[in-house]
Design a protein around this motif. Structure first.
Motif, short mmCIF file in Angstrom:
data_model
loop_
_atom_site.label_atom_id
_atom_site.label_comp_id
_atom_site.label_asym_id
_atom_site.label_seq_id
_atom_site.Cartn_x
_atom_site.Cartn_y
_atom_site.Cartn_z
N ASP A 1 23.47 24.34 36.88
CA ASP A 1 23.66 25.89 36.53
C ASP A 1 24.19 26.48 37.98
OD1 ASP A 1 23.16 25.42 34.06
OD2 ASP A 1 21.08 26.28 34.04
N LEU A 2 23.47 25.99 39.00
CA LEU A 2 23.85 26.75 40.34
C LEU A 2 25.06 26.21 40.97
CD1 LEU A 2 22.62 28.57 42.56
CD2 LEU A 2 21.53 26.34 43.82
N GLU A 3 25.51 25.12 40.65
CA GLU A 3 26.69 24.58 41.07
C GLU A 3 27.78 25.12 40.27
OE1 GLU A 3 26.45 20.24 40.64
OE2 GLU A 3 25.37 20.13 42.57
N LYS A 4 27.68 25.44 39.03
CA LYS A 4 28.46 26.13 38.07
C LYS A 4 28.73 27.58 38.63
CE LYS A 4 29.50 27.41 33.40
NZ LYS A 4 28.83 27.63 32.03
N THR A 5 27.58 28.39 38.66
CA THR A 5 27.78 29.60 39.24
C THR A 5 28.51 29.80 40.67
OG1 THR A 5 25.70 29.96 37.84
CG2 THR A 5 26.41 31.82 39.46
N TYR A 6 28.21 28.91 41.67
CA TYR A 6 28.81 29.00 42.89
C TYR A 6 30.28 28.52 42.69
CZ TYR A 6 30.07 27.61 47.69
OH TYR A 6 30.53 27.45 48.87
N GLY A 7 30.70 27.80 42.06
CA GLY A 7 32.13 27.63 41.71
C GLY A 7 32.84 28.94 41.13
N GLU A 8 32.16 29.43 40.19
CA GLU A 8 32.77 30.77 39.68
C GLU A 8 32.82 31.69 40.52
OE1 GLU A 8 30.00 31.57 36.36
OE2 GLU A 8 30.98 29.97 35.05
N LEU A 9 31.90 31.75 41.53
CA LEU A 9 32.05 32.83 42.53
C LEU A 9 33.06 32.75 43.34
CD1 LEU A 9 28.12 33.49 43.39
CD2 LEU A 9 29.79 35.17 42.12
N VAL A 10 33.11 31.21 43.73
CA VAL A 10 34.24 30.82 44.80
C VAL A 10 35.56 31.13 44.30
CG1 VAL A 10 35.42 28.75 45.82
CG2 VAL A 10 32.88 29.07 45.97
N ALA A 11 35.73 30.96 42.57
CA ALA A 11 37.06 31.12 42.20
C ALA A 11 37.26 32.53 42.14
CB ALA A 11 37.16 30.54 40.71
N LYS A 12 36.37 33.43 41.80
CA LYS A 12 36.64 34.57 41.75
C LYS A 12 37.02 35.47 43.22
CE LYS A 12 33.64 36.27 37.88
NZ LYS A 12 32.36 36.81 37.57
N GLY A 13 36.25 34.87 44.28
CA GLY A 13 36.64 35.21 45.62
C GLY A 13 38.14 34.85 45.97
N ALA A 14 38.56 33.62 45.57
CA ALA A 14 39.80 33.14 46.04
C ALA A 14 40.79 34.02 45.28
CB ALA A 14 40.01 31.82 45.71
N ALA A 15 40.55 34.46 44.28
CA ALA A 15 41.52 35.19 43.15
C ALA A 15 41.79 36.63 43.78
CB ALA A 15 41.26 35.15 41.76
N ASP A 16 40.73 36.95 44.69
CA ASP A 16 40.88 38.36 45.03
C ASP A 16 41.53 38.52 46.16
OD1 ASP A 16 40.26 40.95 46.11
OD2 ASP A 16 38.26 41.03 46.20
N ASN A 17 42.91 38.95 46.12
CA ASN A 17 43.79 39.20 47.15
C ASN A 17 43.87 40.89 47.59
OD1 ASN A 17 44.57 36.72 47.46
ND2 ASN A 17 45.64 36.52 45.75
N SER A 18 42.71 41.26 47.49
CA SER A 18 42.70 42.88 47.78
C SER A 18 43.12 43.19 49.60
CB SER A 18 41.60 43.71 47.49
OG SER A 18 40.43 43.27 48.07
N GLU A 19 43.48 44.26 49.69
CA GLU A 19 43.66 44.32 51.49
C GLU A 19 42.31 44.05 52.15
OE1 GLU A 19 45.11 47.75 54.35
OE2 GLU A 19 45.38 48.17 52.23
N THR A 20 41.29 44.63 51.62
CA THR A 20 40.14 44.33 52.31
C THR A 20 39.78 42.85 52.43
OG1 THR A 20 39.25 46.49 51.44
CG2 THR A 20 37.53 44.96 52.25
N SER A 21 39.85 42.23 51.26
CA SER A 21 39.50 40.69 51.15
C SER A 21 40.36 39.79 52.34
CB SER A 21 39.66 40.25 49.92
OG SER A 21 38.66 40.53 49.11
N VAL A 22 41.91 40.32 52.45
CA VAL A 22 42.65 39.66 52.98
C VAL A 22 42.41 39.92 54.57
CG1 VAL A 22 44.98 39.61 53.88
CG2 VAL A 22 44.54 39.40 51.41
N LYS A 23 41.91 41.05 55.06
CA LYS A 23 41.34 41.46 56.21
C LYS A 23 40.42 40.68 56.64
CE LYS A 23 43.91 45.91 56.75
NZ LYS A 23 43.45 47.26 57.08
#
Length: 124
Positions: free
Chosen positions: A29-51
């Protein structure tokens, strides 16, 4: 009595097995949740995230450069010290009377140990 001991042993084994299964499930469950968080973070291309990504990347590159330069400077300094040490040793051999050579060698060994200790602290 023997049956009771066997029952206790089996209960303990069952408890361990249940605990292991629970740990395996929690890990999955932890590995699955971590993978989901990584995917969400990678998909975030907002100006703040890019900076933030650029800043972290720049910082990591600067750290890598500093450690490379520090390592190179350490090796250069070390080789110069060894070279000077060898020159001094040769001069001492030429100038010091045979009977006093051991005392001078002992003093040079002491200096070498001090240099090693100092460089070991600088590395840490």
């Amino acid at each position: 009595m023997e049956k009771q001991l066997l029952d206790i042993l089996n209960a303990g084994i069952g408890l361990l097995k249940s605990g292991q299964e629970g740990l395996d499930k929690a890990k999955g469950d932890l590995e699955k949740t971590y993978g989901e968080l990584v995917a969400k973070g990678a998909a975030d291309n907002s100006e703040t995230s890019v900076k933030i990504r650029e800043s972290v990347d720049k910082l990591l590159n600067e750290i890598k450069e500093v450690s490379t330069v520090a390592g190179k400077n350490y090796e250069d300094t070390r080789s110069k010290i060894v070279e000077k040490y060898n020159q001094i040793s040769e001069e001492i051999k030429k100038r010091v009377p045979e009977g006093q050579l051991e005392a001078v060698k002992a003093k040079l060994a002491e200096v070498a140990e001090t240099i090693k200790a100092t460089t070991a602290k600088a590395k840490a």
